[in-house]
Design an enzyme around this catalytic site. Structure first.
Site, PDB file in Angstrom:
ATOM      1  N   ARG A  81       0.851  -1.189   0.000  1.00  0.00           N
ATOM      2  CA  ARG A  81       0.000   0.000   0.000  1.00  0.00           C
ATOM      3  C   ARG A  81       0.890   1.244   0.000  1.00  0.00           C
ATOM      4  NH1 ARG A  81      -1.691   0.869   4.336  1.00  0.00           N
ATOM      5  NH2 ARG A  81      -1.084  -0.928   5.560  1.00  0.00           N
ATOM      6  N   TYR A 220      -1.608  -3.598  -6.665  1.00  0.00           N
ATOM      7  CA  TYR A 220      -1.284  -4.362  -5.466  1.00  0.00           C
ATOM      8  C   TYR A 220      -2.292  -4.170  -4.333  1.00  0.00           C
ATOM      9  CZ  TYR A 220       1.724  -7.291  -2.717  1.00  0.00           C
ATOM     10  OH  TYR A 220       2.213  -8.367  -2.010  1.00  0.00           O
ATOM     11  N   LYS A 229      -9.590  -2.098   1.891  1.00  0.00           N
ATOM     12  CA  LYS A 229      -9.227  -0.947   2.735  1.00  0.00           C
ATOM     13  C   LYS A 229      -9.994   0.312   2.331  1.00  0.00           C
ATOM     14  CE  LYS A 229      -6.113  -3.350   4.906  1.00  0.00           C
ATOM     15  NZ  LYS A 229      -6.337  -3.728   6.306  1.00  0.00           N
ATOM     16  N   HIS A 249     -10.489  -1.822  12.017  1.00  0.00           N
ATOM     17  CA  HIS A 249      -9.418  -2.655  11.458  1.00  0.00           C
ATOM     18  C   HIS A 249      -9.139  -3.766  12.474  1.00  0.00           C
ATOM     19  CE1 HIS A 249      -4.994  -2.805   9.834  1.00  0.00           C
ATOM     20  NE2 HIS A 249      -5.752  -3.668   9.216  1.00  0.00           N
ATOM     21  N   SER A 271      -1.187  -3.153  10.655  1.00  0.00           N
ATOM     22  CA  SER A 271      -0.906  -4.116   9.589  1.00  0.00           C
ATOM     23  C   SER A 271       0.327  -4.951   9.909  1.00  0.00           C
ATOM     24  CB  SER A 271      -0.653  -3.365   8.281  1.00  0.00           C
ATOM     25  OG  SER A 271      -1.756  -2.548   7.987  1.00  0.00           O
ATOM     26  N   CYS A 273       0.922  -7.298  12.077  1.00  0.00           N
ATOM     27  CA  CYS A 273       1.260  -7.567  13.481  1.00  0.00           C
ATOM     28  C   CYS A 273       0.676  -8.907  13.918  1.00  0.00           C
ATOM     29  CB  CYS A 273       0.731  -6.462  14.386  1.00  0.00           C
ATOM     30  SG  CYS A 273       1.705  -4.958  14.317  1.00  0.00           S
ATOM     31  N   ASP A 296      -9.280  -9.286   9.459  1.00  0.00           N
ATOM     32  CA  ASP A 296      -8.785  -7.937   9.145  1.00  0.00           C
ATOM     33  C   ASP A 296      -9.775  -6.810   9.442  1.00  0.00           C
ATOM     34  OD1 ASP A 296      -6.638  -6.335   8.152  1.00  0.00           O
ATOM     35  OD2 ASP A 296      -7.714  -6.078   6.267  1.00  0.00           O
ATOM     36  N   ARG A 388       1.899 -12.017  -0.199  1.00  0.00           N
ATOM     37  CA  ARG A 388       0.537 -12.258   0.287  1.00  0.00           C
ATOM     38  C   ARG A 388      -0.055 -13.554  -0.236  1.00  0.00           C
ATOM     39  NH1 ARG A 388      -1.892  -8.134   3.657  1.00  0.00           N
ATOM     40  NH2 ARG A 388      -0.338  -6.489   3.731  1.00  0.00           N
TER      41      ARG A 388
END
Ligand code: OXD
Ligand code: MN
Length: 605
Positions: A81, A220, A229, A249, A271, A273, A296, A388
């Site tokens: 991102r 991406y 998002k 989130h 993100s 974690c 998420d 990913r």
């Protein structure tokens, strides 16, 4: 120009006029060679996968090793991102707040119109209708993305309820979110395409008032799969603030204790974690069960009974591969055994995939994420750190039976967490909702590979929403306070907690083993919700008392257990001063309740 428009006549007969008219406008601007309306069928998906293999965007993995799975390698400049290119273009700059990039909407529209003019020449424009949340759920919301990237269509097909059923939900009076996406790489007649078309110029733009998303230049993840998002967090946080619900989130899990009582927990971490690992936790504690609802995003609304009800608006997982392994997340490893799209992982010599952390020992030879030879002696990792996997939720055998309940699940506890080597204790319970909002507002974490920037640097990530709030961050805090007021404590409103699995000793070692042992902390949290265990007050909140967590069974020494809760007044004081600056930087909208909680925190030090 009119030549492109004839294609919209292939719009499904039930497509609402508002959608058809919008598709025509975007086609006129972007000039695609043709327009395809996606129905979300298996045949359509297989056709797109086959075409993408032919085009070189996807590599088919060895079906004996990884059935129906594919590898994509992105352009090396398009790997995460791009927060620096993400904009909230509200009419007033103050509505975007100090944490978002802003530009005047008229100016941004002119810029994007210029970039998008003819941007889809030589390409197909796909029309991708989708529902965030179970189709028809009162908590679900609809969107339509147009995109010139088949990879994005395939990914959206996994991550959302995509296709004809979603389109059928849109009638003349239905609100839906329009999302325009182009990779920004038009093809001249006869020009050969590349495997991963994109553009050095990138924009991910949101217009709050008209609830539009426009994205240019990247294929991406969150830059391009706009349902995730851009819609489910940024636009949804705007809608939620108007309608009285929360876009968070957060992962969602169902936890069942040995007595058979179930709890639902939402947990917000920045993100990369370990949200997916936590969402698929296999408890080390005997008799406990953790089942996955989402990894998420959670949409949470107060119900008429005063409880907070949540859905996972997504239908799949777009998880970080590195660090997902047999020892850290066996459920995910099993989930990825088939029907998965991998992006930027390494390829094994027998046509399978590998990434750092999948196994203890790397294979002797690999092809790295950029298609280069790789051996364990190579200097760079075989998989990109933000590589990913994209996989449907029902591939996860730990998925809870309630994961797609249209009514959502009642939330018993909310957790905030970050990656913190120092200061923050293993777990603390907020004294009340207001204190919990303060915990969320001042959340900080060490930077990971999910976004650009210096790795390891500490940054404030309030509510883990720093890159994802579509509104002024201080308004977001006020909104959480407002929602809290609608909840009914005696009816089971959620308790709020803070956790930190990442604290290190002076020698740099992690003090807590994490992963399956996190079940001990989760169990304590549910026992606090039940009122079964006592806690003691501390600077950070209510912490475990009388060994109510069996840390010895987790292999933790008495010294390390103490160190997990140690308060170094100088270091915590310095951090509190940093929080002063941070709250100051949020400007005059910071709610009085947050300021009050902060001075209380300082006075306890
Ligand atoms: C994600 C992120 O992809 O937070 O979930 O970056
Ligand atoms: Mn995320």
């Amino acid at each position: 120009m009119t030549a492109t428009l004839t294609h919209t006549h292939h719009a499904p007969s039930n497509a609402d006029d508002s959608v058809v008219a919008w598709v025509e406008t975007i086609a006129e601007l972007t000039q695609p060679e043709k327009i395809v309306w996606c129905d979300g069928s298996e045949q359509e998906r297989q056709r797109m996968l086959d075409d993408s293999v032919e085009a070189g965007t996807l590599i088919r993995l060895n079906p004996a090793k990884r059935p129906n799975s594919y590898l994509a390698r992105s352009h090396p400049s398009d790997v995460a991102r791009v927060e620096s290119r993400t904009f909230i273009c509200s009419e007033s700059e103050d509505d975007a707040g100090p944490t978002n990039n802003w530009a005047p909407p008229a100016e941004m529209r002119a810029t994007l119109d210029g970039l998008l003019e003819g941007a889809m020449r030589g390409r197909t424009m796909y029309v991708v209708p989708f529902s965030m949340g179970p189709v028809g759920s009162p908590l679900a919301r609809l969107g339509v993305q147009v995109t010139d990237s088949p990879y994005v269509v395939i990914s959206t097909g996994t991550m959302t309820r995509m296709g004809a059923d979603a389109l059928a939900q849109i009638g003349p009076d239905t609100e839906w979110v329009p999302a325009v996406h182009s990779v920004g790489a038009p093809l001249q007649p006869g020009e050969e395409d590349v495997a991963w078309p994109c553009n050095d110029t990138k924009y991910i733009v949101h217009y709050p008032e008209s609830r539009e998303i426009w994205s240019y230049g990247s294929a991406y993840g969150g830059n391009a799969i706009l349902a995730k998002k851009a819609f489910a967090l940024r636009i949804a946080s705007m809608i939620g603030e108007e309608e009285g619900w929360l876009a968070a989130h957060m992962l969602l899990v169902k936890v069942t204790n040995p007595r058979g009582r179930s709890f639902h927990v939402a947990a917000g971490f920045p993100s990369a974690c370990g949200k997916t690992n936590f969402a698929m936790l296999r408890p080390s504690l005997p008799g406990w069960k953790v089942e996955t609802i989402g990894d998420d995003i959670a949409w949470m609304a107060p119900g008429p009974d005063g409880r907070l009800r949540a859905i996972n608006p997504e239908a799949g997982f777009f998880g970080v591969a590195p660090g997902t392994g047999y020892s850290t997340n066996p459920t995910a490893v099993e989930m990825l055994a088939s029907n998965t799209i991998f992006t930027n992982v390494a390829l094994t010599d027998d046509g399978d995939v590998w990434w750092e952390g999948l196994t203890g020992e790397p294979p002797a030879h690999l092809t790295d994420w950029q298609g280069r030879d790789w051996t364990p002696d190579s200097e760079s990792p075989a998989a990109h750190p933000n590589a990913r996997f994209t996989v449907a939720a029902d591939q996860c055998h730990a998925i809870a039976d309630t994961w797609d309940d249209p009514a959502g699940v009642p939330i018993d506890a909310i957790i905030f967490g970050g990656r913190r080597a120092t200061n923050v204790p293993l777990v603390a319970q907020a004294r009340d909702w207001e204190h919990g909002v303060y915990m969320g507002a001042t959340l900080a974490s060490e930077r990971t590979a999910a976004a650009e920037g210096t790795l390891g640097e500490l940054r404030r990530d309030p509510f883990a929403m720093l890159p994802f709030s579509g509104t002024h961050m201080a308004d977001h805090w006020q909104h959480w306070l407002n929602v809290g007021e609608q909840l009914n404590q005696s009816a089971g409103a959620p308790q709020i907690f803070q956790v930190n699995w990442f604290r290190r000793g002076e020698d740099g070692r992690f003090l807590w083993p994490g992963f399956s042992e996190n079940s001990r902390v989760l169990a304590w949290i549910t026992e606090r919700v039940e009122g079964r265990v006592d806690a003691e007050d501390s600077t950070f909140g209510l912490v475990p008392k009388d060994d109510s967590i069996d840390w010895a069974a987790a292999g933790v020494s008495p010294e390390d257990w103490e160190a997990l809760f140690e308060i170094d007044s100088a270091a915590v004081g310095a951090e509190a001063e940093d929080a002063d600056d941070f709250l100051e930087s949020m400007g005059p909208k910071v709610p009085a309740a947050v300021v009050r909680q902060h001075s209380e925190f300082r006075s306890r030090l």
